[in-house]
Design a protein around this motif. Structure first.
Motif, short mmCIF file in Angstrom:
data_model
loop_
_atom_site.label_atom_id
_atom_site.label_comp_id
_atom_site.label_asym_id
_atom_site.label_seq_id
_atom_site.Cartn_x
_atom_site.Cartn_y
_atom_site.Cartn_z
N TYR A 147 5.28 6.30 -14.73
CA TYR A 147 4.71 5.10 -14.10
C TYR A 147 5.05 3.88 -14.94
CZ TYR A 147 1.86 8.11 -11.08
OH TYR A 147 1.43 9.03 -10.16
N THR A 148 5.19 2.74 -14.28
CA THR A 148 5.50 1.48 -14.96
C THR A 148 4.26 0.59 -14.98
OG1 THR A 148 6.16 0.36 -12.92
CG2 THR A 148 7.90 1.58 -14.12
N GLU A 149 4.32 -0.45 -15.81
CA GLU A 149 3.23 -1.45 -15.84
C GLU A 149 3.04 -2.06 -14.45
OE1 GLU A 149 1.15 -2.64 -18.20
OE2 GLU A 149 1.96 -1.75 -20.02
N ALA A 150 4.15 -2.33 -13.77
CA ALA A 150 4.09 -2.93 -12.43
C ALA A 150 3.37 -2.00 -11.46
CB ALA A 150 5.50 -3.24 -11.93
N GLU A 151 3.63 -0.71 -11.56
CA GLU A 151 2.94 0.24 -10.67
C GLU A 151 1.45 0.30 -10.98
OE1 GLU A 151 5.94 3.77 -9.43
OE2 GLU A 151 5.69 3.52 -11.60
N ILE A 152 1.10 0.20 -12.24
CA ILE A 152 -0.33 0.20 -12.61
C ILE A 152 -0.99 -1.06 -12.06
CG2 ILE A 152 -1.95 0.08 -14.55
CD1 ILE A 152 0.04 1.94 -16.08
N ASP A 153 -0.32 -2.19 -12.16
CA ASP A 153 -0.84 -3.43 -11.57
C ASP A 153 -1.02 -3.27 -10.07
OD1 ASP A 153 -0.90 -4.71 -14.03
OD2 ASP A 153 1.03 -5.74 -13.74
N GLU A 154 -0.05 -2.64 -9.43
CA GLU A 154 -0.10 -2.40 -7.98
C GLU A 154 -1.29 -1.50 -7.63
OE1 GLU A 154 0.93 -3.39 -4.36
OE2 GLU A 154 2.03 -4.12 -6.10
N ALA A 155 -1.57 -0.52 -8.48
CA ALA A 155 -2.71 0.38 -8.25
C ALA A 155 -4.02 -0.42 -8.30
CB ALA A 155 -2.73 1.50 -9.29
N TYR A 156 -4.14 -1.30 -9.28
CA TYR A 156 -5.35 -2.14 -9.37
C TYR A 156 -5.50 -3.03 -8.13
CZ TYR A 156 -6.90 -0.98 -14.10
OH TYR A 156 -7.40 -0.33 -15.20
N LYS A 157 -4.38 -3.62 -7.68
CA LYS A 157 -4.43 -4.46 -6.48
C LYS A 157 -4.84 -3.63 -5.27
CE LYS A 157 -0.84 -7.62 -8.03
NZ LYS A 157 0.61 -7.66 -8.14
N TYR A 158 -4.32 -2.44 -5.18
CA TYR A 158 -4.62 -1.56 -4.04
C TYR A 158 -6.10 -1.18 -4.01
CZ TYR A 158 -4.21 2.11 -0.58
OH TYR A 158 -4.38 2.88 0.54
N ILE A 159 -6.67 -0.93 -5.18
CA ILE A 159 -8.10 -0.61 -5.26
C ILE A 159 -8.92 -1.78 -4.73
CG2 ILE A 159 -10.02 -0.23 -6.87
CD1 ILE A 159 -7.86 1.34 -8.62
N GLU A 160 -8.54 -2.99 -5.08
CA GLU A 160 -9.24 -4.18 -4.57
C GLU A 160 -9.09 -4.33 -3.06
OE1 GLU A 160 -11.50 -5.79 -6.35
OE2 GLU A 160 -10.94 -4.31 -7.87
N ILE A 161 -7.91 -4.02 -2.55
CA ILE A 161 -7.67 -4.07 -1.10
C ILE A 161 -8.61 -3.09 -0.40
CG2 ILE A 161 -6.01 -3.44 0.72
CD1 ILE A 161 -3.82 -4.66 -1.21
N LEU A 162 -8.71 -1.87 -0.92
CA LEU A 162 -9.59 -0.87 -0.31
C LEU A 162 -11.05 -1.30 -0.38
CD1 LEU A 162 -8.03 2.50 -1.57
CD2 LEU A 162 -7.92 1.53 0.74
N LYS A 163 -11.46 -1.81 -1.53
CA LYS A 163 -12.86 -2.25 -1.67
C LYS A 163 -13.18 -3.39 -0.70
CE LYS A 163 -13.69 -0.85 -6.45
NZ LYS A 163 -13.92 -1.31 -7.83
N ALA A 164 -12.20 -4.26 -0.47
CA ALA A 164 -12.42 -5.39 0.46
C ALA A 164 -12.61 -4.90 1.90
CB ALA A 164 -11.24 -6.36 0.38
N LYS A 165 -12.05 -3.76 2.22
CA LYS A 165 -12.17 -3.21 3.57
C LYS A 165 -13.61 -2.78 3.89
CE LYS A 165 -7.48 -1.33 4.02
NZ LYS A 165 -6.98 -1.87 5.27
N ILE A 166 -14.39 -2.48 2.87
CA ILE A 166 -15.74 -1.96 3.12
C ILE A 166 -16.83 -3.00 2.92
CG2 ILE A 166 -15.06 0.42 2.65
CD1 ILE A 166 -16.37 0.15 -0.10
N GLN A 167 -16.47 -4.25 2.72
CA GLN A 167 -17.49 -5.27 2.50
C GLN A 167 -17.68 -6.18 3.69
OE1 GLN A 167 -16.39 -7.08 -1.20
NE2 GLN A 167 -16.95 -5.25 -2.33
#
Length: 167
Positions: A147-167
């Protein structure tokens, strides 16, 4: 007694079909971490968070005829596809499970590849640590995935996207 089984069935129903045991494990873990009421216990395993309880529940649902598991040979390994049977759909229609926003989240996750979901679930597993420490864990524990730093950043962004779906 079958409440947790019904939640799992609902997850598979709204996903349509889930291809891969690892993907199923990661989707349920991520859903649990973003506050959906899944109660399976997970521990860190070779492919990230893993639940023996979830594996057992899937086997039980297959044995009860509620879940269809198709085993396919893919190159040098077997892959499993999961769908709800008609009997499973009938059971769910009589035992409604209320989980608003589950469809949006699981449909989105099901569109991701298992490698990315493995990263997202690993990041969530260590969510009590600082981002830099999480990255170090990923680079150490998942070194074979490269995994790269960019992929880890993408994972964090994706978690925020998912959390936004449930609010």
């Amino acid at each position: 007694m079958l409440k947790d089984h019904a939640k799992l069935m609902k997850a598979i129903l709204v996903s349509g079909e889930i291809t891969g045991r690892k993907k199923l494990q990661k989707m349920i873990y991520i859903a649990k971490k973003i506050e959906f009421p899944f109660h399976e216990r997970f521990q860190f395993h070779f492919y990230g968070p893993y639940s023996e309880e979830l594996t057992t529940r899937v086997e039980e649902l297959c044995n009860m005829g509620f879940l269809n598991e198709v085993k396919e040979k893919k190159g040098g390994y077997f892959q499993y596809r999961y769908t709800l049977t008609e009997t499973g759909k009938e059971f769910l229609s009589l035992n409604e499970v209320e989980m608003p926003y589950l469809t949006d989240c699981l449909t989105d996750m099901n569109g991701q590849n298992a490698r990315f979901l493995e990263l997202v679930s690993t990041v969530l597993y260590f969510d009590n640590l600082a981002k830099e420490e999480v990255a170090n864990k990923v680079f150490t524990l998942k070194s074979s995935q490269r995994y790269t730093e960019a992929e880890i950043d993408e994972a964090y962004k994706y978690i925020e996207i998912l959390k936004a779906k449930i609010q």
